[in-house]
Design a protein around this motif. Sequence first.
Motif, mmCIF file in Angstrom:
data_model
loop_
_atom_site.group_PDB
_atom_site.id
_atom_site.type_symbol
_atom_site.label_atom_id
_atom_site.label_comp_id
_atom_site.label_asym_id
_atom_site.label_seq_id
_atom_site.Cartn_x
_atom_site.Cartn_y
_atom_site.Cartn_z
ATOM 1 N N ARG A 262 17.762 -6.779 -12.646
ATOM 2 C CA ARG A 262 16.723 -7.339 -11.910
ATOM 3 C C ARG A 262 16.102 -6.261 -10.764
ATOM 4 N N GLU A 263 16.228 -5.173 -10.992
ATOM 5 C CA GLU A 263 15.720 -4.342 -10.548
ATOM 6 C C GLU A 263 14.382 -3.536 -11.517
ATOM 7 N N GLN A 264 14.649 -4.261 -12.915
ATOM 8 C CA GLN A 264 13.726 -4.076 -14.062
ATOM 9 C C GLN A 264 12.742 -4.835 -14.199
ATOM 10 N N SER A 265 13.536 -6.065 -13.997
ATOM 11 C CA SER A 265 12.374 -7.088 -13.368
ATOM 12 C C SER A 265 11.842 -6.907 -12.625
ATOM 13 N N ILE A 266 11.645 -6.345 -11.189
ATOM 14 C CA ILE A 266 11.213 -6.252 -10.239
ATOM 15 C C ILE A 266 10.232 -5.346 -10.285
ATOM 16 N N ILE A 267 10.381 -4.020 -11.606
ATOM 17 C CA ILE A 267 9.419 -3.037 -11.956
ATOM 18 C C ILE A 267 8.657 -3.253 -12.381
ATOM 19 N N SER A 268 8.755 -4.412 -13.822
ATOM 20 C CA SER A 268 8.097 -5.363 -14.820
ATOM 21 C C SER A 268 6.827 -5.953 -13.353
ATOM 22 N N THR A 269 7.559 -6.606 -12.382
ATOM 23 C CA THR A 269 6.029 -7.061 -11.912
ATOM 24 C C THR A 269 5.806 -6.435 -11.387
ATOM 25 N N GLU A 270 6.011 -5.079 -10.916
ATOM 26 C CA GLU A 270 4.952 -4.354 -9.525
ATOM 27 C C GLU A 270 3.726 -3.903 -10.813
ATOM 28 N N LYS A 271 4.745 -3.780 -11.688
ATOM 29 C CA LYS A 271 3.544 -3.006 -13.096
ATOM 30 C C LYS A 271 2.196 -4.693 -13.120
ATOM 31 N N GLU A 272 2.494 -5.617 -13.273
ATOM 32 C CA GLU A 272 1.607 -6.638 -13.271
ATOM 33 C C GLU A 272 0.237 -6.650 -11.968
ATOM 34 N N LEU A 273 1.423 -6.625 -11.122
ATOM 35 C CA LEU A 273 0.723 -7.041 -9.889
ATOM 36 C C LEU A 273 -0.297 -5.451 -9.760
ATOM 37 N N THR A 274 0.180 -4.191 -10.481
ATOM 38 C CA THR A 274 -1.064 -3.083 -10.222
ATOM 39 C C THR A 274 -1.971 -3.250 -10.737
ATOM 40 N N LEU A 275 -1.925 -3.810 -12.059
ATOM 41 C CA LEU A 275 -2.670 -4.380 -13.196
ATOM 42 C C LEU A 275 -4.105 -5.287 -12.688
ATOM 43 N N ALA A 276 -2.884 -6.573 -11.555
ATOM 44 C CA ALA A 276 -3.741 -7.641 -10.892
ATOM 45 C C ALA A 276 -4.912 -7.435 -10.449
ATOM 46 N N THR A 277 -4.462 -5.954 -9.044
ATOM 47 C CA THR A 277 -4.888 -5.310 -8.189
ATOM 48 C C THR A 277 -6.233 -4.623 -8.046
ATOM 49 N N ARG A 278 -6.062 -3.679 -9.254
ATOM 50 C CA ARG A 278 -7.490 -3.601 -10.305
ATOM 51 C C ARG A 278 -8.422 -4.447 -11.241
ATOM 52 N N ILE A 279 -7.813 -5.463 -11.436
ATOM 53 C CA ILE A 279 -8.790 -6.806 -11.893
ATOM 54 C C ILE A 279 -9.416 -7.728 -10.833
ATOM 55 N N GLN A 280 -8.513 -7.820 -9.475
ATOM 56 C CA GLN A 280 -9.716 -8.321 -8.774
ATOM 57 C C GLN A 280 -10.573 -7.387 -8.697
ATOM 58 N N SER A 281 -10.257 -5.631 -7.788
ATOM 59 C CA SER A 281 -10.565 -5.370 -7.785
ATOM 60 C C SER A 281 -12.106 -5.205 -7.694
ATOM 61 N N ASP A 282 -11.872 -5.290 -10.010
ATOM 62 C CA ASP A 282 -13.184 -5.002 -10.714
ATOM 63 C C ASP A 282 -14.034 -6.174 -10.268
ATOM 64 N N MET A 283 -13.348 -7.305 -9.875
ATOM 65 C CA MET A 283 -14.349 -8.381 -9.369
ATOM 66 C C MET A 283 -15.260 -8.654 -8.846
ATOM 67 N N LEU A 284 -14.798 -7.399 -7.338
ATOM 68 C CA LEU A 284 -15.406 -7.549 -6.179
ATOM 69 C C LEU A 284 -16.707 -6.597 -6.563
ATOM 70 N N PRO A 285 -17.894 -6.570 -5.830
ATOM 71 C CA PRO A 285 -19.075 -5.270 -5.713
ATOM 72 C C PRO A 285 -18.000 -4.885 -5.231
ATOM 73 N N SER A 286 -17.979 -3.043 -6.081
ATOM 74 C CA SER A 286 -17.590 -1.594 -5.721
ATOM 75 C C SER A 286 -18.471 -0.600 -5.831
ATOM 76 N N THR A 287 -20.031 -0.846 -5.858
ATOM 77 C CA THR A 287 -20.570 0.191 -6.606
ATOM 78 C C THR A 287 -21.326 0.332 -5.292
ATOM 79 N N PHE A 288 -21.484 1.466 -3.876
ATOM 80 C CA PHE A 288 -22.408 1.681 -3.051
ATOM 81 C C PHE A 288 -22.778 2.837 -3.778
ATOM 82 N N PRO A 289 -24.218 2.824 -2.932
ATOM 83 C CA PRO A 289 -25.215 2.008 -2.684
ATOM 84 C C PRO A 289 -25.232 0.624 -3.360
ATOM 85 N N PHE A 290 -25.748 0.220 -2.997
ATOM 86 C CA PHE A 290 -26.380 -0.855 -3.952
ATOM 87 C C PHE A 290 -27.153 -1.221 -4.146
ATOM 88 N N MET A 291 -27.304 -1.288 -5.588
ATOM 89 C CA MET A 291 -29.174 -0.741 -5.969
ATOM 90 C C MET A 291 -29.973 -0.180 -5.329
#
Length: 520
Positions: A262-291
């Motif tokens: 289960r601990e191994q599963s948790i570690i794997s899930t955390e990696k996936e969540l980290t990737l999901a967080t990065r993907i979600q962050s990339d979906m939102l405008p994050s370059t400031f100042p914008f234009m």
Amino acid sequence: MEKHAKKLMEQIDRQYWIISISFALSCALLVSEIAICLHRGILNLNTYWTFSIGADIFCTAVCTMLSFSCLLSRKDKSKYTLTFINLLTTNVIALFLDVCTWILQGWAMFRPLNIIVNVLYFMTGALLVYMFWNYTINVLNLDSKLMRIADRSLRILLIPAMLLCLVNFLYPLVFSVDINGFYHRENLWFLSQIYLIIGYSVFFVGLIRSKSSLKNKMIMSTFVLIPLVNQLIVKYTFGFSTQYAAVTVSIVLIYGVLFAEREQSIISTEKELTLATRIQSDMLPSTFPFMPERQEFDIYASMDPAKNVGGDFYDFFFIDNDHLAVVIADVSGKGVPAALYMMASKILIKNCAMTGKSPSRILEMVNEQVCANNREEMFVTVWLGIIDLKSGRVAASNAGHEYPIISKNGKFEFLRDPHSFVIGGMEGVKYKEYEFDLQPGDKLFVYTDGAPEAENTKAKQFGAERLLKVLNDNSKADPKALIEKTHAAVEAFVDIAPQFDDITFLCVEYKGGKNERVNS
């Protein structure tokens, strides 16, 4: 602030304290065992008794280390951990009582205490059987009607099993302690084993019916098989009492295999969540100042999820050279499901907005598409505004979202705009649209309910009025500084209380069209 999230955090805190108490109890019993043995002088006891006492003390130390490991592993706060801790603690108590029975053996002056300890010893044995069954239900996912009946039956039968042990205070039914302080089994001793036999029988029925993996079944069966083999080995040798030591071996196997997996599963899930967080962050405008080359406006936004990934989102993009679309939204629910829903909603809103439709029509189109495939019955609140950068005219529509806040002449006030129904709630909704003007220097501030509903340790909310006050106290700040100060104010108010909801802010300062800037 969602009640489900608060309840979950309360359960996690309560479980942490239960594990802490279990560890403290294990340490106390281990020290007590050693102290009692030193006082009694176990080297003067029968060799077999000494061996049993040594085995009990060693196994208590092992269980104490397992409790400490569960205490450190704060990532895993599932129902498995709590039921495992209950099983572990009950076994530690049984080991302690076993040590006491041998220490008191042959002390006539402590005969009443010997009887009490043996009664508790038998009661703990019955309780341990039920704790093992309770853990089995969770690990093997036994949730059929038959297993629920079996669980209820074992709960009920635990009462007469306990009462049977208590009878020995008044009458030597299962065991007796003679006037010299020696323990003896009585002819009806087998009655104390009935609950054990029933519990193990129910376990094997559950084992057969379980659809869990073969590995899980094999590991769980060691709780029965190892003590059974031990019982056959020491059955005819009085003085060997290694039953609960054998149980400890099974508990170590359960922890080493199932918990490690289960601990191994948790570690794997955390990696996936980290990737999901990065993907979600990339979906939102994050370059400031914008234009920065566009002088008509300044914009800044931030999203702080309550979990690794969140259900809030913001967006801003050009529909054409003169029209800027601004979106802020809050998806029902939290975590990965809300994040997936958020990404789909964001894409739909932008695609529909790029067709050049009005805000109300955009939300109508998005709502129809969302409702067509919404099996989970989730919904999203949305505020959508389209700013004409030449004139400062804003066309907007509100789908059940928070009131926007507008700064006019340096003073922020709520814009009590007309609300329509949420996106995804039902088909065929017609969304209201309204307009307002921004003058050079005016600011538009939109947010999600995570800010006003943020609670401190006294369960008081930050509130919309406090939010408005923070904005007015910093009304001259640019959008980035304004959001940073607002976020800091929320954090200072909440202090150490956990964050239950995503917190998202977006601020636009309108600086005027080209003609207005030239005239000024």
